[in-house]
Design a protein around this motif. Sequence first.
Motif, PDB file in Angstrom:
ATOM      1  N   ASN A  46       8.937  -1.277  14.529  1.00  0.00           N
ATOM      2  CA  ASN A  46       8.647  -2.504  13.778  1.00  0.00           C
ATOM      3  C   ASN A  46       9.755  -3.543  13.865  1.00  0.00           C
ATOM      4  O   ASN A  46       9.470  -4.738  13.780  1.00  0.00           O
ATOM      5  CB  ASN A  46       8.409  -2.190  12.295  1.00  0.00           C
ATOM      6  CG  ASN A  46       7.175  -1.335  12.071  1.00  0.00           C
ATOM      7  OD1 ASN A  46       6.141  -1.584  12.664  1.00  0.00           O
ATOM      8  ND2 ASN A  46       7.293  -0.331  11.233  1.00  0.00           N
ATOM      9  N   SER A  47      10.997  -3.076  13.981  1.00  0.00           N
ATOM     10  CA  SER A  47      12.111  -4.018  13.855  1.00  0.00           C
ATOM     11  C   SER A  47      13.043  -4.023  15.053  1.00  0.00           C
ATOM     12  O   SER A  47      13.995  -4.800  15.095  1.00  0.00           O
ATOM     13  CB  SER A  47      12.917  -3.708  12.581  1.00  0.00           C
ATOM     14  OG  SER A  47      12.083  -3.877  11.443  1.00  0.00           O
ATOM     15  N   GLY A  48      12.820  -3.157  16.035  1.00  0.00           N
ATOM     16  CA  GLY A  48      13.681  -3.125  17.224  1.00  0.00           C
ATOM     17  C   GLY A  48      15.112  -2.780  16.878  1.00  0.00           C
ATOM     18  O   GLY A  48      16.042  -3.137  17.585  1.00  0.00           O
ATOM     19  N   PRO A 106       0.788  -1.231   0.000  1.00  0.00           N
ATOM     20  CA  PRO A 106       0.000   0.000   0.000  1.00  0.00           C
ATOM     21  C   PRO A 106       0.823   1.286   0.000  1.00  0.00           C
ATOM     22  O   PRO A 106       0.357   2.300  -0.514  1.00  0.00           O
ATOM     23  CB  PRO A 106      -0.816  -0.087   1.297  1.00  0.00           C
ATOM     24  CG  PRO A 106      -0.789  -1.509   1.689  1.00  0.00           C
ATOM     25  CD  PRO A 106       0.493  -2.078   1.170  1.00  0.00           C
ATOM     26  N   SER A 107       2.022   1.292   0.580  1.00  0.00           N
ATOM     27  CA  SER A 107       2.761   2.557   0.704  1.00  0.00           C
ATOM     28  C   SER A 107       4.261   2.335   0.675  1.00  0.00           C
ATOM     29  O   SER A 107       4.751   1.221   0.903  1.00  0.00           O
ATOM     30  CB  SER A 107       2.385   3.257   2.022  1.00  0.00           C
ATOM     31  OG  SER A 107       2.965   2.542   3.103  1.00  0.00           O
ATOM     32  N   GLY A 108       4.969   3.434   0.437  1.00  0.00           N
ATOM     33  CA  GLY A 108       6.429   3.390   0.461  1.00  0.00           C
ATOM     34  C   GLY A 108       6.957   3.202   1.873  1.00  0.00           C
ATOM     35  O   GLY A 108       8.031   2.624   2.068  1.00  0.00           O
ATOM     36  N   THR A 109       6.214   3.694   2.846  1.00  0.00           N
ATOM     37  CA  THR A 109       6.612   3.446   4.231  1.00  0.00           C
ATOM     38  C   THR A 109       6.606   1.942   4.483  1.00  0.00           C
ATOM     39  O   THR A 109       7.541   1.389   5.083  1.00  0.00           O
ATOM     40  CB  THR A 109       5.639   4.165   5.193  1.00  0.00           C
ATOM     41  OG1 THR A 109       5.734   5.570   4.964  1.00  0.00           O
ATOM     42  CG2 THR A 109       5.958   3.859   6.646  1.00  0.00           C
ATOM     43  N   MET A 110       5.572   1.266   3.985  1.00  0.00           N
ATOM     44  CA  MET A 110       5.508  -0.178   4.227  1.00  0.00           C
ATOM     45  C   MET A 110       6.625  -0.932   3.510  1.00  0.00           C
ATOM     46  O   MET A 110       7.243  -1.823   4.088  1.00  0.00           O
ATOM     47  CB  MET A 110       4.139  -0.758   3.859  1.00  0.00           C
ATOM     48  CG  MET A 110       4.013  -2.191   4.344  1.00  0.00           C
ATOM     49  SD  MET A 110       2.454  -2.986   3.930  1.00  0.00           S
ATOM     50  CE  MET A 110       1.355  -2.251   5.130  1.00  0.00           C
ATOM     51  N   THR A 111       6.916  -0.568   2.248  1.00  0.00           N
ATOM     52  CA  THR A 111       7.991  -1.292   1.545  1.00  0.00           C
ATOM     53  C   THR A 111       9.336  -1.072   2.246  1.00  0.00           C
ATOM     54  O   THR A 111      10.122  -2.006   2.393  1.00  0.00           O
ATOM     55  CB  THR A 111       8.084  -0.888   0.059  1.00  0.00           C
ATOM     56  OG1 THR A 111       8.060   0.538  -0.059  1.00  0.00           O
ATOM     57  CG2 THR A 111       6.944  -1.485  -0.754  1.00  0.00           C
ATOM     58  N   ASN A 112       9.602   0.159   2.702  1.00  0.00           N
ATOM     59  CA  ASN A 112      10.852   0.400   3.433  1.00  0.00           C
ATOM     60  C   ASN A 112      10.886  -0.392   4.734  1.00  0.00           C
ATOM     61  O   ASN A 112      11.885  -1.022   5.075  1.00  0.00           O
ATOM     62  CB  ASN A 112      10.997   1.891   3.774  1.00  0.00           C
ATOM     63  CG  ASN A 112      11.505   2.714   2.599  1.00  0.00           C
ATOM     64  OD1 ASN A 112      12.188   2.200   1.710  1.00  0.00           O
ATOM     65  ND2 ASN A 112      11.176   3.993   2.604  1.00  0.00           N
ATOM     66  N   GLN A 113       9.775  -0.354   5.465  1.00  0.00           N
ATOM     67  CA  GLN A 113       9.746  -1.017   6.775  1.00  0.00           C
ATOM     68  C   GLN A 113       9.835  -2.532   6.644  1.00  0.00           C
ATOM     69  O   GLN A 113      10.445  -3.202   7.478  1.00  0.00           O
ATOM     70  CB  GLN A 113       8.496  -0.597   7.558  1.00  0.00           C
ATOM     71  CG  GLN A 113       8.507   0.873   7.988  1.00  0.00           C
ATOM     72  CD  GLN A 113       9.659   1.205   8.927  1.00  0.00           C
ATOM     73  OE1 GLN A 113      10.012   0.418   9.807  1.00  0.00           O
ATOM     74  NE2 GLN A 113      10.255   2.361   8.747  1.00  0.00           N
ATOM     75  N   ILE A 114       9.231  -3.080   5.593  1.00  0.00           N
ATOM     76  CA  ILE A 114       9.361  -4.527   5.353  1.00  0.00           C
ATOM     77  C   ILE A 114      10.826  -4.855   5.054  1.00  0.00           C
ATOM     78  O   ILE A 114      11.389  -5.811   5.603  1.00  0.00           O
ATOM     79  CB  ILE A 114       8.456  -4.985   4.182  1.00  0.00           C
ATOM     80  CG1 ILE A 114       6.985  -4.915   4.589  1.00  0.00           C
ATOM     81  CG2 ILE A 114       8.818  -6.407   3.744  1.00  0.00           C
ATOM     82  CD1 ILE A 114       6.006  -5.174   3.435  1.00  0.00           C
ATOM     83  N   ALA A 115      11.447  -4.039   4.199  1.00  0.00           N
ATOM     84  CA  ALA A 115      12.850  -4.290   3.838  1.00  0.00           C
ATOM     85  C   ALA A 115      13.726  -4.276   5.089  1.00  0.00           C
ATOM     86  O   ALA A 115      14.545  -5.182   5.300  1.00  0.00           O
ATOM     87  CB  ALA A 115      13.333  -3.247   2.832  1.00  0.00           C
ATOM     88  N   ILE A 116      13.545  -3.266   5.938  1.00  0.00           N
ATOM     89  CA  ILE A 116      14.356  -3.155   7.158  1.00  0.00           C
ATOM     90  C   ILE A 116      14.117  -4.375   8.044  1.00  0.00           C
ATOM     91  O   ILE A 116      15.042  -4.959   8.605  1.00  0.00           O
ATOM     92  CB  ILE A 116      14.030  -1.837   7.903  1.00  0.00           C
ATOM     93  CG1 ILE A 116      14.529  -0.649   7.075  1.00  0.00           C
ATOM     94  CG2 ILE A 116      14.635  -1.827   9.302  1.00  0.00           C
ATOM     95  CD1 ILE A 116      13.902   0.681   7.458  1.00  0.00           C
TER      96      ILE A 116
END
Length: 338
Positions: A95-97, A56-66
């Motif tokens: 999200n990732s600590g 849905p968003s660029g925030t999500m793609t970045n956060q998934i990658a991280i």
Amino acid sequence: MIDLRSDTVTKPSAGMLDFMMNTGVGDMVFGEDPAVNELEAMAADMFGMEAALYCPSGTMTNQIAINVHTRPGDEVICSHMAHIYLFEGGGVAFNSGASVALIQSENGTFSAEDVRQHINNPDDPHKAYTRLVEIENTVNRGAGACWDFNEMVRIRELCDQRHLGYHLDGARLFNALVKDGMKPEEYGTLFDSISICLSKGLGAPVGSLLIGNRDFIRQGARVRKLFGGAMRQAGYIAAAGIYALKNNVERLADDHRNAAAIAEALKQNSLTEKVNYGGTNIVIFTLRPGMKASDYLEKIRARGILALKTGERSIRMVTHLDVSDAQIREACDILATL
Ligand SMILES: *Cc1c(COP(=O)(O)O)cnc(C)c1O
């Protein structure tokens, strides 16, 4: 209103809407949405990478990658201006600590030597494990600055030597590609993961893609589910992304020409102290001492122009496909003589 707040304010064109309405759809979570499958294959192919994931968003793609690159307690090296650090709600930690090691610079780009100085010694128990290097191209807060390709290559070599992941936040990568006359596959060979936005200058209403190798994207699909981004008949919006990639990339050059004109007009005005312009579609300028950004924004709003405050005395203007050349000429006249 001439809306220069962001390139996210664009609305789907008649052609795009028509294309969206005529797409086939299916359940994306079952892997059955034909438009999502086509968009993901198209993006992977464009970049010469194995797979892609629609989100849905660029925030999500970045956060998934991280999240896929790191484990809790790890550290991510990025710019002090990075979108992942400044504008994703503290998601690196939430999200990732993971924590961040920030590199300070004028425009958000940095060197391989800067990265080397920020890599922690993995044998020192005081230090977090450095796991990932993240860069942004173009740099949003760096007034749309573009990276030097050779420096990105040197960082790749360093990441290989030190076993670090390398992620590109390419929310506006197509602006850099068009400006530098480069091809997506030149980036595909360089990074472990790339995030691109379809809803910025490309004009789609929603959507981003995370691109990487098959195993990375398989792990990413799990995290997308965890983050609540596994959609169903997403083909209607994915179709907008297909249309955007086919029709709205080359025209980014128009936005760059228009932003350059805005930068020139601002320089002619005595209210302006300094104009930062990275050569793409973003201009960030500071006002001379005593002039407040909020007052300036009110002044230009009264003349029909919208922009975004980025600091007490600084303002951002962004060009995009929903501002015409005539509107830009009008805006330039107003901004130069205000
Ligand atoms: C806009 C943007 C994103 C993603 O933003 P979303 O609004 O979540 O799509 C990521 N990185 C940069 C540099 C951006 O400008």
